[in-house]
Design an enzyme around this catalytic site. Sequence first.
Site, PDB file in Angstrom:
ATOM      1  N   ILE A  90       4.625   1.960 -17.464  1.00 43.85           N
ATOM      2  CA  ILE A  90       3.168   1.909 -18.187  1.00 43.85           C
ATOM      3  C   ILE A  90       2.973   3.468 -18.513  1.00 43.85           C
ATOM      4  CG2 ILE A  90       1.069   0.757 -18.318  1.00 43.85           C
ATOM      5  CD1 ILE A  90       2.409  -2.044 -16.771  1.00 43.85           C
ATOM      6  N   ASP A 129       3.138  11.293  -9.482  1.00 40.29           N
ATOM      7  CA  ASP A 129       4.571  10.167  -9.081  1.00 40.29           C
ATOM      8  C   ASP A 129       5.562  10.818  -7.625  1.00 40.29           C
ATOM      9  OD1 ASP A 129       6.342   7.723  -9.091  1.00 40.29           O
ATOM     10  OD2 ASP A 129       5.329   7.106 -11.044  1.00 40.29           O
ATOM     11  N   CYS A 161       0.225   2.754 -10.904  1.00 38.87           N
ATOM     12  CA  CYS A 161       1.224   2.368  -9.806  1.00 38.87           C
ATOM     13  C   CYS A 161       1.255   1.197  -9.403  1.00 38.87           C
ATOM     14  CB  CYS A 161       0.848   3.709  -8.251  1.00 38.87           C
ATOM     15  SG  CYS A 161      -0.588   3.554  -8.099  1.00 38.87           S
ATOM     16  N   PRO A 162       2.591   0.748  -8.674  1.00 40.09           N
ATOM     17  CA  PRO A 162       2.563  -0.735  -7.901  1.00 40.09           C
ATOM     18  C   PRO A 162       1.387  -0.854  -6.881  1.00 40.09           C
ATOM     19  CG  PRO A 162       4.335   0.320  -7.695  1.00 40.09           C
ATOM     20  CD  PRO A 162       3.364   1.123  -8.257  1.00 40.09           C
ATOM     21  N   THR A 179      -6.018  -0.318 -14.422  1.00 44.09           N
ATOM     22  CA  THR A 179      -5.285  -1.969 -15.178  1.00 44.09           C
ATOM     23  C   THR A 179      -3.797  -2.056 -14.313  1.00 44.09           C
ATOM     24  OG1 THR A 179      -3.837  -0.066 -16.152  1.00 44.09           O
ATOM     25  CG2 THR A 179      -6.239  -0.710 -17.093  1.00 44.09           C
ATOM     26  N   ARG A 213      -3.289  -3.054 -10.110  1.00 49.47           N
ATOM     27  CA  ARG A 213      -3.481  -3.881  -9.263  1.00 49.47           C
ATOM     28  C   ARG A 213      -4.855  -3.393  -8.159  1.00 49.47           C
ATOM     29  NH1 ARG A 213      -0.913  -6.661 -11.479  1.00 49.47           N
ATOM     30  NH2 ARG A 213       0.469  -7.576 -11.078  1.00 49.47           N
ATOM     31  N   ASP A 253      -9.045  -3.601 -15.220  1.00 51.40           N
ATOM     32  CA  ASP A 253      -9.134  -4.513 -14.956  1.00 51.40           C
ATOM     33  C   ASP A 253      -8.647  -5.821 -14.123  1.00 51.40           C
ATOM     34  OD1 ASP A 253      -8.087  -6.782 -17.483  1.00 51.40           O
ATOM     35  OD2 ASP A 253      -5.866  -6.174 -16.675  1.00 51.40           O
ATOM     36  N   GLU A 261     -10.013 -10.254  -6.885  1.00 50.72           N
ATOM     37  CA  GLU A 261     -10.023 -10.883  -8.020  1.00 50.72           C
ATOM     38  C   GLU A 261      -9.276 -12.601  -7.965  1.00 50.72           C
ATOM     39  OE1 GLU A 261      -7.504  -8.070 -10.509  1.00 50.72           O
ATOM     40  OE2 GLU A 261      -6.028 -10.054 -10.760  1.00 50.72           O
ATOM     41  N   HIS A 269      -8.173  -9.407 -15.991  1.00 51.76           N
ATOM     42  CA  HIS A 269      -6.693  -8.986 -15.573  1.00 51.76           C
ATOM     43  C   HIS A 269      -6.329  -9.896 -16.735  1.00 51.76           C
ATOM     44  CE1 HIS A 269      -3.140  -8.896 -12.183  1.00 51.76           C
ATOM     45  NE2 HIS A 269      -2.943  -8.658 -13.988  1.00 51.76           N
TER      46      HIS A 269
HETATM   47  P1  NAI Z   1       7.085   0.086 -12.972  1.00 53.24           P
HETATM   48  O1  NAI Z   1       7.696   0.230 -11.341  1.00 53.24           O
HETATM   49  O2  NAI Z   1       7.653   0.996 -14.130  1.00 53.24           O
HETATM   50  O3  NAI Z   1       6.129   1.985 -12.542  1.00 53.24           O
HETATM   51  C1  NAI Z   1       5.661   2.359 -11.186  1.00 53.24           C
HETATM   52  C2  NAI Z   1       5.264   3.531 -11.023  1.00 53.24           C
HETATM   53  O4  NAI Z   1       4.631   4.140  -9.486  1.00 53.24           O
HETATM   54  C3  NAI Z   1       7.253   4.248 -10.417  1.00 53.24           C
HETATM   55  O5  NAI Z   1       7.276   5.404 -11.138  1.00 53.24           O
HETATM   56  C4  NAI Z   1       7.100   3.941  -9.029  1.00 53.24           C
HETATM   57  O6  NAI Z   1       8.353   5.259  -8.826  1.00 53.24           O
HETATM   58  C5  NAI Z   1       5.352   4.845  -9.050  1.00 53.24           C
HETATM   59  N1  NAI Z   1       4.363   4.247  -8.411  1.00 53.24           N
HETATM   60  C6  NAI Z   1       4.811   4.209  -6.858  1.00 53.24           C
HETATM   61  N2  NAI Z   1       4.041   4.241  -5.845  1.00 53.24           N
HETATM   62  C7  NAI Z   1       3.042   5.563  -6.323  1.00 53.24           C
HETATM   63  C8  NAI Z   1       1.805   6.490  -6.169  1.00 53.24           C
HETATM   64  N3  NAI Z   1       1.699   5.984  -4.062  1.00 53.24           N
HETATM   65  N4  NAI Z   1       1.321   7.197  -6.943  1.00 53.24           N
HETATM   66  C9  NAI Z   1       1.998   7.745  -7.726  1.00 53.24           C
HETATM   67  N5  NAI Z   1       3.067   7.124  -8.312  1.00 53.24           N
HETATM   68  C10 NAI Z   1       3.620   5.875  -7.660  1.00 53.24           C
HETATM   69  O7  NAI Z   1       5.653  -0.432 -12.934  1.00 53.24           O
HETATM   70  P2  NAI Z   1       4.971  -0.488 -14.248  1.00 53.24           P
HETATM   71  O8  NAI Z   1       5.631  -1.457 -15.408  1.00 53.24           O
HETATM   72  O9  NAI Z   1       4.960  -0.294 -14.490  1.00 53.24           O
HETATM   73  O10 NAI Z   1       4.008  -1.128 -13.939  1.00 53.24           O
HETATM   74  C11 NAI Z   1       3.219  -0.313 -13.079  1.00 53.24           C
HETATM   75  C12 NAI Z   1       1.998  -1.640 -12.412  1.00 53.24           C
HETATM   76  O11 NAI Z   1       1.265  -2.147 -13.486  1.00 53.24           O
HETATM   77  C13 NAI Z   1       2.504  -2.911 -12.133  1.00 53.24           C
HETATM   78  O12 NAI Z   1       3.013  -2.906 -10.811  1.00 53.24           O
HETATM   79  C14 NAI Z   1       1.261  -4.084 -12.243  1.00 53.24           C
HETATM   80  O13 NAI Z   1       0.471  -3.400 -10.428  1.00 53.24           O
HETATM   81  C15 NAI Z   1       0.467  -3.428 -13.281  1.00 53.24           C
HETATM   82  N6  NAI Z   1       0.907  -4.519 -14.309  1.00 53.24           N
HETATM   83  C16 NAI Z   1      -0.373  -4.555 -14.506  1.00 53.24           C
HETATM   84  C17 NAI Z   1      -0.840  -5.725 -15.575  1.00 53.24           C
HETATM   85  C18 NAI Z   1      -2.060  -6.602 -16.112  1.00 53.24           C
HETATM   86  O14 NAI Z   1      -2.107  -7.231 -16.740  1.00 53.24           O
HETATM   87  N7  NAI Z   1      -3.620  -5.699 -16.083  1.00 53.24           N
HETATM   88  C19 NAI Z   1       0.029  -5.891 -15.968  1.00 53.24           C
HETATM   89  C20 NAI Z   1       1.393  -5.337 -15.740  1.00 53.24           C
HETATM   90  C21 NAI Z   1       1.762  -4.244 -14.606  1.00 53.24           C
END
Ligand code: NAI
Length: 333
Positions: free
Chosen positions: A155, A174, A204-205, A231, A233, A257, A262, A294
């Site tokens: 994302i 990251d 980030c997650p 957006t 968590r 979001d 929540e 969300h």
């Molecule tokens: P992804 O797993 O592709 O990327 C997450 C990135 O965050 C990774 O590159 C990881 O190294 C990085 N990360 C981990 N710890 C970190 C830190 N301390 N500082 C900076 N970066 C760090 O995940 P994706 O698909 O990009 O999703 C990201 C997050 O978006 C999900 O974990 C979820 O929490 C959230 N999300 C929210 C949605 C919504 O509807 N609002 C829907 C889908 C995901």
Amino acid sequence: MRVAVFSTKAYDRRFLEQANQAFGHELVYFEPPLMAETATLAAGFRGVCAFVNDRLDHQVLRQLQAGGTELIALRCAGFNNVDLVEAEQLGITVVRVPAYSPHAVAEHAVALLLSLNRMTFRAYNRVREGNFSLDGLLGFDLCGKTVGVVGTGKIGLIFADIMHGFGCTVLASDPVPSPDAKAFMRYVPLEVLLAEADIISLHCPLTPQTHHLIDASAIARMKEGVVLINTGRGRVVDTKAVIDALKSGKIGRLGLDVYEEEEQLFFQDLSQRVIGDDLFMRLTTFPNVLITGHQAFFTHEAMSQIAETTLANIRAFEQGDALLHQICADRLV
Ligand code: NAI
């Protein structure tokens, strides 16, 4: 497989039913979220399908296992709501949908940013009331501004691309820089990003390391009037610290979001109830705060993909195939 599907709304059923024509699982829908009080509904189901705010803590997992559940199929990407160590010890397999239109979430982050910058959500109401005053609607050009992207996974990279298209300078933070990062992105330590960015977007997650990543000390490093978008968590942000920063003007605009608490609010119609969460209600009083419940994932494309991948995960487990989307406890360390 016979699967108990929790936290289901009409739209979940629609997309799951459509996708299930190709799989033929027996899906039984439950509207309530999965938690200790509702876990008995899953008794006798080999599979449980859960969503983002269902609580899969050790107590719920033990109840599920006692009822014969062997598989938890999350129909979301994040898995911070699952006690993976406990699941592993109980022999319950957990699968998820790691990617489903990352564009949906990245584009929603941009939507929050654009609305907040130009105050279109306030202008909408004003114009309907015949108020054509521009006071309070002043925005700024995005072109030339510095955007900080925290988390450059699927994302974050798309969000970075879009912002580059607007003519922004893109900084990124990251712990694991992406091999797919574009040349226009500059990885910097988080402290530098916080200090230099006009706009900060969190992708980030939620992990033990990112819990309250944005707290009072992180905010103190930011530029005066910074725009903060989350957006990712809710618990990545310390809401109390953010409210203080909104009151002082340190945070100029806030787009959310996701929200720390929540689980008590989102995905429900509470319009006839008194909302007891004072922090959330305080957030809604600021003219420069825009909150969505969300919904960043909520596009036709993402919902179709979520349904298909979830049902394919269940079939792979049932047939003993390799599980491409299994998550294990060591993902947390
Ligand atoms: P992804 O797993 O592709 O990327 C997450 C990135 O965050 C990774 O590159 C990881 O190294 C990085 N990360 C981990 N710890 C970190 C830190 N301390 N500082 C900076 N970066 C760090 O995940 P994706 O698909 O990009 O999703 C990201 C997050 O978006 C999900 O974990 C979820 O929490 C959230 N999300 C929210 C949605 C919504 O509807 N609002 C829907 C889908 C995901």
